[in-house]
Design a protein around this motif. Sequence first.
Motif, PDB file in Angstrom:
ATOM      1  N   ARG A  26       6.017   8.810   5.621  1.00  0.00           N
ATOM      2  CA  ARG A  26       4.998   9.642   6.270  1.00  0.00           C
ATOM      3  C   ARG A  26       5.356  11.119   6.223  1.00  0.00           C
ATOM      4  N   THR A  27       6.653  11.431   6.212  1.00  0.00           N
ATOM      5  CA  THR A  27       7.074  12.831   6.208  1.00  0.00           C
ATOM      6  C   THR A  27       6.798  13.504   4.875  1.00  0.00           C
ATOM      7  N   LEU A  28       6.569  12.724   3.825  1.00  0.00           N
ATOM      8  CA  LEU A  28       6.339  13.265   2.487  1.00  0.00           C
ATOM      9  C   LEU A  28       4.865  13.376   2.139  1.00  0.00           C
ATOM     10  N   SER A  29       4.004  12.839   2.972  1.00  0.00           N
ATOM     11  CA  SER A  29       2.637  12.512   2.568  1.00  0.00           C
ATOM     12  C   SER A  29       1.568  13.325   3.289  1.00  0.00           C
ATOM     13  N   GLN A  30       0.455  13.518   2.580  1.00  0.00           N
ATOM     14  CA  GLN A  30      -0.732  14.126   3.177  1.00  0.00           C
ATOM     15  C   GLN A  30      -1.713  13.084   3.711  1.00  0.00           C
ATOM     16  N   ILE A  31      -1.416  11.790   3.504  1.00  0.00           N
ATOM     17  CA  ILE A  31      -2.370  10.757   3.916  1.00  0.00           C
ATOM     18  C   ILE A  31      -1.786   9.739   4.896  1.00  0.00           C
ATOM     19  N   THR A  40       0.816  -1.216   0.000  1.00  0.00           N
ATOM     20  CA  THR A  40       0.000   0.000   0.000  1.00  0.00           C
ATOM     21  C   THR A  40       0.849   1.265   0.000  1.00  0.00           C
ATOM     22  N   SER A  41       1.958   1.245   0.710  1.00  0.00           N
ATOM     23  CA  SER A  41       2.774   2.457   0.827  1.00  0.00           C
ATOM     24  C   SER A  41       3.254   2.966  -0.519  1.00  0.00           C
ATOM     25  N   ALA A  42       3.565   2.060  -1.441  1.00  0.00           N
ATOM     26  CA  ALA A  42       4.006   2.470  -2.775  1.00  0.00           C
ATOM     27  C   ALA A  42       2.829   2.713  -3.709  1.00  0.00           C
ATOM     28  N   LEU A  43       1.730   2.018  -3.487  1.00  0.00           N
ATOM     29  CA  LEU A  43       0.624   2.034  -4.444  1.00  0.00           C
ATOM     30  C   LEU A  43      -0.273   3.259  -4.332  1.00  0.00           C
ATOM     31  N   VAL A  44      -0.335   3.875  -3.156  1.00  0.00           N
ATOM     32  CA  VAL A  44      -1.151   5.084  -2.997  1.00  0.00           C
ATOM     33  C   VAL A  44      -0.333   6.173  -2.297  1.00  0.00           C
ATOM     34  N   GLU A  45      -0.354   7.348  -2.870  1.00  0.00           N
ATOM     35  CA  GLU A  45       0.343   8.475  -2.269  1.00  0.00           C
ATOM     36  C   GLU A  45      -0.292   9.793  -2.699  1.00  0.00           C
ATOM     37  N   HIS A  46      -0.414  10.687  -1.738  1.00  0.00           N
ATOM     38  CA  HIS A  46      -0.846  12.066  -1.997  1.00  0.00           C
ATOM     39  C   HIS A  46       0.196  12.955  -1.330  1.00  0.00           C
ATOM     40  N   LEU A  47       1.102  13.475  -2.136  1.00  0.00           N
ATOM     41  CA  LEU A  47       2.293  14.137  -1.621  1.00  0.00           C
ATOM     42  C   LEU A  47       2.012  15.512  -1.033  1.00  0.00           C
ATOM     43  N   ASN A  48       2.887  15.920  -0.140  1.00  0.00           N
ATOM     44  CA  ASN A  48       2.849  17.282   0.370  1.00  0.00           C
ATOM     45  C   ASN A  48       3.079  18.273  -0.766  1.00  0.00           C
ATOM     46  N   GLU A  49       2.568  19.470  -0.593  1.00  0.00           N
ATOM     47  CA  GLU A  49       2.739  20.515  -1.588  1.00  0.00           C
ATOM     48  C   GLU A  49       4.232  20.735  -1.869  1.00  0.00           C
ATOM     49  N   GLY A  50       4.556  20.893  -3.142  1.00  0.00           N
ATOM     50  CA  GLY A  50       5.936  21.144  -3.535  1.00  0.00           C
ATOM     51  C   GLY A  50       6.714  19.915  -3.933  1.00  0.00           C
ATOM     52  N   LEU A  51       6.151  18.706  -3.673  1.00  0.00           N
ATOM     53  CA  LEU A  51       6.809  17.459  -4.068  1.00  0.00           C
ATOM     54  C   LEU A  51       6.113  16.862  -5.280  1.00  0.00           C
ATOM     55  N   ASP A  52       6.873  16.140  -6.108  1.00  0.00           N
ATOM     56  CA  ASP A  52       6.283  15.514  -7.286  1.00  0.00           C
ATOM     57  C   ASP A  52       6.765  14.074  -7.412  1.00  0.00           C
ATOM     58  N   LEU A  53       6.355  13.422  -8.506  1.00  0.00           N
ATOM     59  CA  LEU A  53       6.667  12.004  -8.691  1.00  0.00           C
ATOM     60  C   LEU A  53       8.171  11.763  -8.742  1.00  0.00           C
ATOM     61  N   ALA A  54       8.910  12.644  -9.374  1.00  0.00           N
ATOM     62  CA  ALA A  54      10.368  12.469  -9.453  1.00  0.00           C
ATOM     63  C   ALA A  54      10.984  12.433  -8.054  1.00  0.00           C
ATOM     64  N   ASP A  55      10.500  13.299  -7.174  1.00  0.00           N
ATOM     65  CA  ASP A  55      10.994  13.293  -5.793  1.00  0.00           C
ATOM     66  C   ASP A  55      10.680  11.964  -5.119  1.00  0.00           C
ATOM     67  N   LEU A  56       9.463  11.481  -5.317  1.00  0.00           N
ATOM     68  CA  LEU A  56       9.028  10.243  -4.671  1.00  0.00           C
ATOM     69  C   LEU A  56       9.816   9.051  -5.196  1.00  0.00           C
ATOM     70  N   LYS A  57      10.013   8.974  -6.514  1.00  0.00           N
ATOM     71  CA  LYS A  57      10.764   7.864  -7.096  1.00  0.00           C
ATOM     72  C   LYS A  57      12.211   7.868  -6.602  1.00  0.00           C
ATOM     73  N   ARG A  58      12.820   9.025  -6.604  1.00  0.00           N
ATOM     74  CA  ARG A  58      14.205   9.122  -6.159  1.00  0.00           C
ATOM     75  C   ARG A  58      14.333   8.678  -4.698  1.00  0.00           C
ATOM     76  N   ASP A  59      13.404   9.122  -3.880  1.00  0.00           N
ATOM     77  CA  ASP A  59      13.415   8.771  -2.466  1.00  0.00           C
ATOM     78  C   ASP A  59      13.227   7.267  -2.278  1.00  0.00           C
ATOM     79  N   THR A  60      12.286   6.687  -3.033  1.00  0.00           N
ATOM     80  CA  THR A  60      12.023   5.260  -2.922  1.00  0.00           C
ATOM     81  C   THR A  60      13.207   4.441  -3.390  1.00  0.00           C
ATOM     82  N   ASP A  61      13.810   4.814  -4.507  1.00  0.00           N
ATOM     83  CA  ASP A  61      14.984   4.108  -5.016  1.00  0.00           C
ATOM     84  C   ASP A  61      16.111   4.099  -3.983  1.00  0.00           C
ATOM     85  N   GLN A  62      16.324   5.233  -3.330  1.00  0.00           N
ATOM     86  CA  GLN A  62      17.383   5.324  -2.326  1.00  0.00           C
ATOM     87  C   GLN A  62      17.081   4.429  -1.131  1.00  0.00           C
TER      88      GLN A  62
END
Length: 391
Positions: A160-165, A122-144
């Motif tokens: 959780r620090t990146l997310s609105q949900i 679920t953590s990878a499959l659903v995300e509503h990011l904080n304002e100012g973040l985009d998919l590239a940020d999320l992918k880079r963070d996940t890869d790391q």
Amino acid sequence: MTLLIDLFQAGVDAVGGRQATARSLQQFPLPDRIHLVALGKAADSMAAGALSVLGDKLVSGLLVTKHDHLSEEVRQDGRIECHEAGHPVPDAASLAGGRRLFEFVNTIPADELLVFLVSGGTSALVEHLNEGLDLADLKRDTDQLLASGAAIGEMNRHRRTLSQIKGGKLASRVNCKVLQLLISDVPGDKPGDIGSGLLVPDEATGMGPELPVWERIDTHIIASSGIAQKAVADAAIERGLTVRQATGNLDGDMPDVVERLAAVLKDPDLAPGVYIWGGEPTLVLPKSPGRGGRNQHLALALSEVISQTQAVSILVCGTDGTDGPTGDAGGMVDNETFEKARQAGLDIADYLARADAGNCLQKLDALVTTGPTGTNVMDLAIALVGGGDKS
């Protein structure tokens, strides 16, 4: 080694999303108007189980699962809006699914019930990011995080620090009563670590347990690694086998896990029978990893461990049927696998160093492929020693 496959399947069947969800829902009084959310790699099977109980009481639903994990049975139910998204690395569909989740739960009237189903992924499959973040940020963070070998709990706390949900923040959107059923894919079965705790209190995010919203949310874990391990042991006993170790721990860094299992499997006094472990080892990846996942890596590493033993075989598989970014569940080796690799000119140490266990196991005809299983309670390792001491 068909017996090992049968024992693994018994463990998976005991924690199947359809069965566990239906069985659990039958224990609760249910109102006439119900809404459904199903998330994770087992979302499809959990939704199917819910449908078998809810019937005409279901008003609407939202489902988000991994690509190619959606059945026609669920897809064709016009009441359920279905999404498929990326795992283990989120994609644009993960953000779309997260946005719909953010919107959907807020539309349910206060006097109706939301059945909220969560499983691994679920953590990878659903995300509503904080304002100012985009998919590239999320992918880079996940890869790391994936490359670092971070444990699932550590990854989810960071997410959780990146997310609105995540971290309970989705609860701020809920107006109705919620029955939350969880399939645990985390060590210790902590609800806040399952799917990053969408509807679970979290002091760190400002959604502490003192908030009134939690009085409306009833949470239950309906399937776990412990249940799967017990089912494996029960299935072995039913087949007349001797269970020497009914439960063991696969959690931790991969070298530590290999050493832990080696201490058992190389014991000169190792008795014939069945040995069972469950959990989720972590693997630090090289810059350009090859094919495979943690289960394939562990199975290949253990082939050397058991190469000097007599009549030992071991299966290591993910209970969801997928191991890392592959279509295989894991691997199955025995005390002859290491020598077969040597005779074929395959350097197992080199394959392990390059995180390319999948290609090596394929050449040895030692991969296990099950397809999606409809559940996810981490991984199982099952060893059969000396034929299992079958009576």
